[in-house]
Every structure is written in C-alpha cells, then in structure tokens.
Write a protein that holds these residues in place. Sequence first.
Motif, PDB file in Angstrom:
ATOM      1  N   PRO A  53      98.760  93.032  24.459  1.00  0.00           N
ATOM      2  CA  PRO A  53      98.436  92.692  23.056  1.00  0.00           C
ATOM      3  C   PRO A  53      97.562  91.457  22.914  1.00  0.00           C
ATOM      4  N   ARG A  62      97.732  82.551  20.194  1.00  0.00           N
ATOM      5  CA  ARG A  62      98.386  83.691  20.866  1.00  0.00           C
ATOM      6  C   ARG A  62      98.040  83.738  22.347  1.00  0.00           C
ATOM      7  N   SER A  66     100.868  83.477  25.211  1.00  0.00           N
ATOM      8  CA  SER A  66     101.028  84.501  26.246  1.00  0.00           C
ATOM      9  C   SER A  66     100.912  83.872  27.636  1.00  0.00           C
ATOM     10  N   GLU A  83     106.228  88.997  21.712  1.00  0.00           N
ATOM     11  CA  GLU A  83     106.296  89.624  20.391  1.00  0.00           C
ATOM     12  C   GLU A  83     107.298  88.906  19.488  1.00  0.00           C
ATOM     13  N   GLN A  84     108.442  88.511  20.068  1.00  0.00           N
ATOM     14  CA  GLN A  84     109.444  87.798  19.255  1.00  0.00           C
ATOM     15  C   GLN A  84     108.915  86.445  18.778  1.00  0.00           C
ATOM     16  N   GLU A  87     106.381  86.907  16.018  1.00  0.00           N
ATOM     17  CA  GLU A  87     107.019  87.303  14.768  1.00  0.00           C
ATOM     18  C   GLU A  87     107.730  86.102  14.114  1.00  0.00           C
TER      19      GLU A  87
END
Length: 390
Positions: A53, A62, A66, A83-84, A87
């Motif tokens: 992603p 991001r 990552s 992802e958590q 979010e």
Amino acid sequence: MRSVSHYNTVIPPRLFSRGVFFSQLCRMHTSDDESFFRDALLQWYRPDRRPMPWKAITDPYRIWLSEIILQQTRVEQGLPYFEQFVEAYPTVMELAAAEDEAVMKLWEGLGYYSRARNLLKAARMVANDHDGKFPDTYAGLRGLPGVGPYTAAAIASFAFGRQVAVLDGNVFRILARFYNDATPIDTGKGRKHYQELVDRGLGDAEARLFNQAIMDFGALACTPKKASCNVCPLAERCGALVDGTVYDLPVKEKKVKRRTRYFHFLILADGEGSTVIEQRLEKDIWQSLYQFPLVETTEPGLKTDALALHPNWPDGLPARDLRFVKRSAPMKHLLTHQTIITVFHHFSWANLPSEISGRIILENKMFKNYAFPRVITRYLAEKSLLLDLF
Ligand code: SF4
C-alpha cells in the motif's frame, strides 16, 4: 558467460575461506558492469510483482511509517500494523498528539519497542520543529530519531525524488554476489565500500524506481537461501554464480555474541482473579512495556521454591504470603543478541493488597489496556488467562 579470469586474482575454490581472501576476490568493476546491473534490474522491475500500500504513494508520513514498521519485521507481519496506524493516526500531527500508552499498545506484538518510542519522538519533532512537514533531504531526515541511513535514503527517494541509493540487507547481498565481493558488510569500511558500489549502480537512473527494483529483487529473486539464479537477469555477469560462492556471500566479520537470560515471571492472583503487573522502566529490552513481577537470573533450572531466596526476588512481595500453584514449561525466545528463557510461576495470594508501591493491581480482563512484550501476550492467549487466571 565470463570466465573467472575477469577477477583481480584467481583463487582456487578450495582456498576460498570467509573474509580471508576478500581483497583478492573483489572483481574489477567496470562501468559496463554497472550499467548492465542497472539496466537489468530496471527491466526486471514491475510494481505489481510485490504490491504494497505504500509503494505507489509519495506521502512522506506513510512512507516513513512503513519504513519504521518494516525495520526488523517481515512485510506480512508489518502490513496490518501499518493499516492500523494509518487508521488511528492519519497524519503526522495526529500521531504527534497521541498518548504514549496508546501508541505502545498499538505497537504491541511487533517487538523492538525502541522503534515505537522513536516513532513518537520523530512525529513530535516534525510537528514542533518542522511545522508538521517532513524534512525533504537525506541529511534532514537523518536528524529524526530512529531514521538511519537506509530509512533516510528510502524516504528521500520515494517521497521527494532525491537521487540517493538505499543500502540494506537485500542490497548488500545482491552487490556482494554480483561482484563476487567478500568485503565484510558489518564494518564501517565495508559499508562505505558497498554504498559506493550501489551509488555507481544507481548512476543517473530514477532513484525511486532503482531503489524499489533492487529491494524487490533481493526479496523475490536473489534471496538468502534460495536464489533464483536459473532465471536471473543478472546471471550472465554474476561473479558469485561463476565461482559457486552464491551461498558464501555476503560475508560478516563479527559473529553475533548472544547472552542468555532467564526470566521468571510471577503471576500472583487472589481468589477474585486480580493480579499484579509493573512497568519496565530500565534501559533494557521492552522498555516501558508491562510485565508480571520478575526474578531475573543467569543460572538455568532454578526451581520455584529457590526463587524466593534469590537476591533478585522483587521488593514488596512477601514470599511467605504466597502459595505455589503451578509453573509453565520453560520457553525460549531469540532476540538479535539475547536468548530469553521464560518460565511463568503461578501463586495464589489470598490477601492481595489493593495497592503495592510501584506496581499496578490489575483486575481480571484488564490486560488489554496495557502493552506487554509478545512473550507475555502469547502465554496469556495460549493459557486463556485473559478470562481465568488459574
Ligand atoms: S545469479 Fe543468483 S546470485 Fe547472482 S544476482 Fe542472480 S540470483 Fe543473485
């Protein structure tokens, strides 16, 4: 295919020994090799070979997130955490404003918790000192806590299009093999040498693409134990393939020294299912995570009844009030430089006080509010202790 005469000095294979003949084994690198290396990698690269992603984006937040998550973590394990985090904290400003405890809890299970502490420090530095914007140069990124040379190069190239080449474990391996180069990778000199090699490999190619290509190539093709040499686009000029040294490379000079530590955790519970936990405050593994009171020893095979007499028995826990119930089998956990053997000793404590200085009396089912090292969460999950302490 090139012959071994392409090397500085031909070393009979039986004399090859790790780290001994590296200077003789290094290839004469030519600019022809470098452009072959670059072109073959770029032709091999396809973004959909390893979709992730954070690949198609240029958002430095991001990309940074990552990269920090993927330090010492496999992609499959890191992906749900990424992802958590995105979010829960969609921007660096939101992460900077987060409670320490909440971030540690979200990180729970990933290990190497200094990364989570640095994540918060770096987010706050970006928020407070850089007006919420990530530095856009390699040098500026290196100033953020937890951002080493590899991570800075990855963010600088992926987010800001800077012309810097990444050097990580995958890249060391590909270079050492392609150039049949036994220069040790774990010394300052070695690191500088391989950085020069990969910089020359990058040349004037687009760094974003070249870095992605070389990282994917290391993860999918030139892998540590099962290299795909038979279908490799570099095979035609790969020195290690010619010399049969693929699995001897890369070379490390220093062997990792491991020390063994024995962690005896005390699960102290009253009839109501309350128990005692404490925070790890020392500068050590799992700093700021929670644990059951601990007796750490250096000797193997310590019996439960000898624990109370051990000099490391924790202050404030009266051994005479505890009744032994059971203990777990020893479990082994391998960290980079340490082997941790854990044993969980269960005791009943009929008159468990409602307060103990420096510790938390935890009511049943409240474990979820605290971040524990994985060795403890695994044990709790395996034994269903979240519901029933005994
Ligand atoms: S031929 Fe094998 S060792 Fe050489 S670069 Fe390709 S996969 Fe790696």
